[in-house]
Design an enzyme around this catalytic site. Structure first.
Site, PDB file in Angstrom:
ATOM      1  N   GLY A  14       0.825  -1.215   0.000  1.00  0.00           N
ATOM      2  CA  GLY A  14       0.000   0.000   0.000  1.00  0.00           C
ATOM      3  C   GLY A  14       0.851   1.254   0.000  1.00  0.00           C
ATOM      4  O   GLY A  14       0.484   2.265   0.605  1.00  0.00           O
ATOM      5  N   ALA A  15       1.974   1.203  -0.708  1.00  0.00           N
ATOM      6  CA  ALA A  15       2.946   2.306  -0.642  1.00  0.00           C
ATOM      7  C   ALA A  15       2.483   3.570  -1.342  1.00  0.00           C
ATOM      8  O   ALA A  15       3.062   4.639  -1.122  1.00  0.00           O
ATOM      9  CB  ALA A  15       4.285   1.858  -1.235  1.00  0.00           C
ATOM     10  N   ASN A  92       0.975  -2.584   5.206  1.00  0.00           N
ATOM     11  CA  ASN A  92       0.222  -1.339   5.375  1.00  0.00           C
ATOM     12  C   ASN A  92      -1.070  -1.313   4.570  1.00  0.00           C
ATOM     13  O   ASN A  92      -2.014  -0.614   4.932  1.00  0.00           O
ATOM     14  CB  ASN A  92       1.119  -0.161   4.968  1.00  0.00           C
ATOM     15  CG  ASN A  92       0.359   1.140   4.827  1.00  0.00           C
ATOM     16  OD1 ASN A  92      -0.108   1.715   5.806  1.00  0.00           O
ATOM     17  ND2 ASN A  92       0.218   1.611   3.589  1.00  0.00           N
ATOM     18  N   TYR A 158     -13.964  -3.433  10.022  1.00  0.00           N
ATOM     19  CA  TYR A 158     -12.567  -2.992  10.166  1.00  0.00           C
ATOM     20  C   TYR A 158     -11.953  -3.556  11.446  1.00  0.00           C
ATOM     21  O   TYR A 158     -10.855  -4.111  11.440  1.00  0.00           O
ATOM     22  CB  TYR A 158     -12.550  -1.461  10.187  1.00  0.00           C
ATOM     23  CG  TYR A 158     -11.192  -0.809  10.126  1.00  0.00           C
ATOM     24  CD1 TYR A 158     -10.245  -1.185   9.185  1.00  0.00           C
ATOM     25  CD2 TYR A 158     -10.877   0.239  10.995  1.00  0.00           C
ATOM     26  CE1 TYR A 158      -9.013  -0.550   9.109  1.00  0.00           C
ATOM     27  CE2 TYR A 158      -9.649   0.876  10.941  1.00  0.00           C
ATOM     28  CZ  TYR A 158      -8.723   0.477   9.995  1.00  0.00           C
ATOM     29  OH  TYR A 158      -7.506   1.103   9.931  1.00  0.00           O
ATOM     30  N   VAL A 159     -12.687  -3.441  12.542  1.00  0.00           N
ATOM     31  CA  VAL A 159     -12.204  -3.947  13.826  1.00  0.00           C
ATOM     32  C   VAL A 159     -12.034  -5.461  13.777  1.00  0.00           C
ATOM     33  O   VAL A 159     -11.042  -6.003  14.276  1.00  0.00           O
ATOM     34  CB  VAL A 159     -13.153  -3.537  14.968  1.00  0.00           C
ATOM     35  CG1 VAL A 159     -12.839  -4.306  16.241  1.00  0.00           C
ATOM     36  CG2 VAL A 159     -13.052  -2.037  15.227  1.00  0.00           C
ATOM     37  N   ALA A 160     -12.972  -6.148  13.158  1.00  0.00           N
ATOM     38  CA  ALA A 160     -12.870  -7.599  13.060  1.00  0.00           C
ATOM     39  C   ALA A 160     -11.605  -8.008  12.316  1.00  0.00           C
ATOM     40  O   ALA A 160     -10.880  -8.921  12.739  1.00  0.00           O
ATOM     41  CB  ALA A 160     -14.107  -8.170  12.366  1.00  0.00           C
ATOM     42  N   LYS A 162      -8.803  -6.184  11.841  1.00  0.00           N
ATOM     43  CA  LYS A 162      -7.594  -5.768  12.539  1.00  0.00           C
ATOM     44  C   LYS A 162      -7.370  -6.569  13.825  1.00  0.00           C
ATOM     45  O   LYS A 162      -6.225  -6.836  14.207  1.00  0.00           O
ATOM     46  CB  LYS A 162      -7.652  -4.272  12.846  1.00  0.00           C
ATOM     47  CG  LYS A 162      -7.549  -3.376  11.618  1.00  0.00           C
ATOM     48  CD  LYS A 162      -6.228  -3.561  10.876  1.00  0.00           C
ATOM     49  CE  LYS A 162      -6.045  -2.518   9.782  1.00  0.00           C
ATOM     50  NZ  LYS A 162      -4.777  -2.709   9.034  1.00  0.00           N
TER      51      LYS A 162
END
Length: 253
Positions: A14-15, A92, A158-160, A162
């Site tokens: 993801g640069a 990232n 998102y939380v799941a 991460k």
């Protein structure tokens, strides 16, 4: 004392993103050669490649789908052919989606977060850690989020993803530690990036009132934490989830 990554090669997934660009550039400023992963923004990847080469570092831009193991294996072959062994991996990249409630969130958004948070990390580990084991050292760094500790409404997919990623990193740290490979996570708060500097920084009074440092962090401050973990200064830190959020979240003991 300074951070010197001369002779090291770093991969940043993801640069071309807002945070990825600053992480890649900061690693290069510290002396590392950089493999720049991108998914679709080739123009930005090539622009960043030129900027890094202007610093006197080697760089390669590689397109890949980080949710597919075969694509990451192809990325590995391209990077190693251009830059050699990868010493530092920074995971990232993440799939973007529209946040909403659990009851309204499409199931495919949970799948995308699992693939881009958990499986990306697994595939990168399978691709790059074996060579680190042979060299008896390496750095594996993931970008997590303060949201993993907040669990606010609308964050569920998102939380799941991460929190699943967090589990992989903690187990991996124990599995590869004997080879002097460190595995850590940086968890940014709501970060000011170049996009906001250009388009206007969002009003943040409701957010910063809960931040002990009473401000939002910057992309450079996140990158500084990543570079520290990539360096020999962090040689005895592994298995850590490190918020860079001005104290907005604080892991408890």
């Amino acid at each position: 004392m300074k951070i010197d990554l001369s002779g090291k090669t770093a991969l940043v997934t993801g640069a071309t993103g807002e945070l990825g660009r600053v992480i890649a550039h900061t690693l290069a400023e510290c002396g590392a050669d950089i493999a720049l992963h991108y998914h679709s923004n080739e123009a930005k990847a090539l622009e960043l490649k030129g900027t890094i080469e202007a610093l006197g570092r080697r760089a390669v831009a590689v397109k890949a789908d980080i949710t597919k193991q075969e694509s990451i294996q192809a990325l590995k072959q391209t990077v190693e052919a251009s830059l050699g062994h990868v010493d530092i991996v920074v995971a990232n990249a993440v799939v973007q989606y529209q946040w909403t409630s659990v009851l309204e969130q499409p199931a495919e958004d949970y799948t995308s977060q699992f693939e881009s948070c958990v499986l990306q990390s697994v595939y990168l580990a399978k691709a790059f850690i074996p060579a680190m084991i042979e060299k008896k050292g390496g750095r594996f760094i993931g970008i997590n989020t303060e949201c993993s500790m907040q669990n606010f409404p609308g964050q569920s997919a998102y939380v799941a993803g991460k929190r699943g990623m967090d589990g992989v990193y903690r187990v991996l740290a124990k599995e590869v530690g004997a080879h002097q490979i460190t595995v850590n996570q940086v968890a940014p708060g709501w970060t000011i990036s170049e996009r906001e500097r250009t388009n206007g920084i969002a009003e943040s009074d409701d957010y910063i009132q809960n931040v002990p440092l009473k401000r939002r962090g910057t992309d450079q401050e996140i990158a500084n934490a990543v570079v520290f973990l990539a360096s020999d200064l962090a040689s005895f830190i592994t298995g850590a989830y490190i918020p860079v959020s001005g104290g907005n979240v604080m892991p408890a003991i």
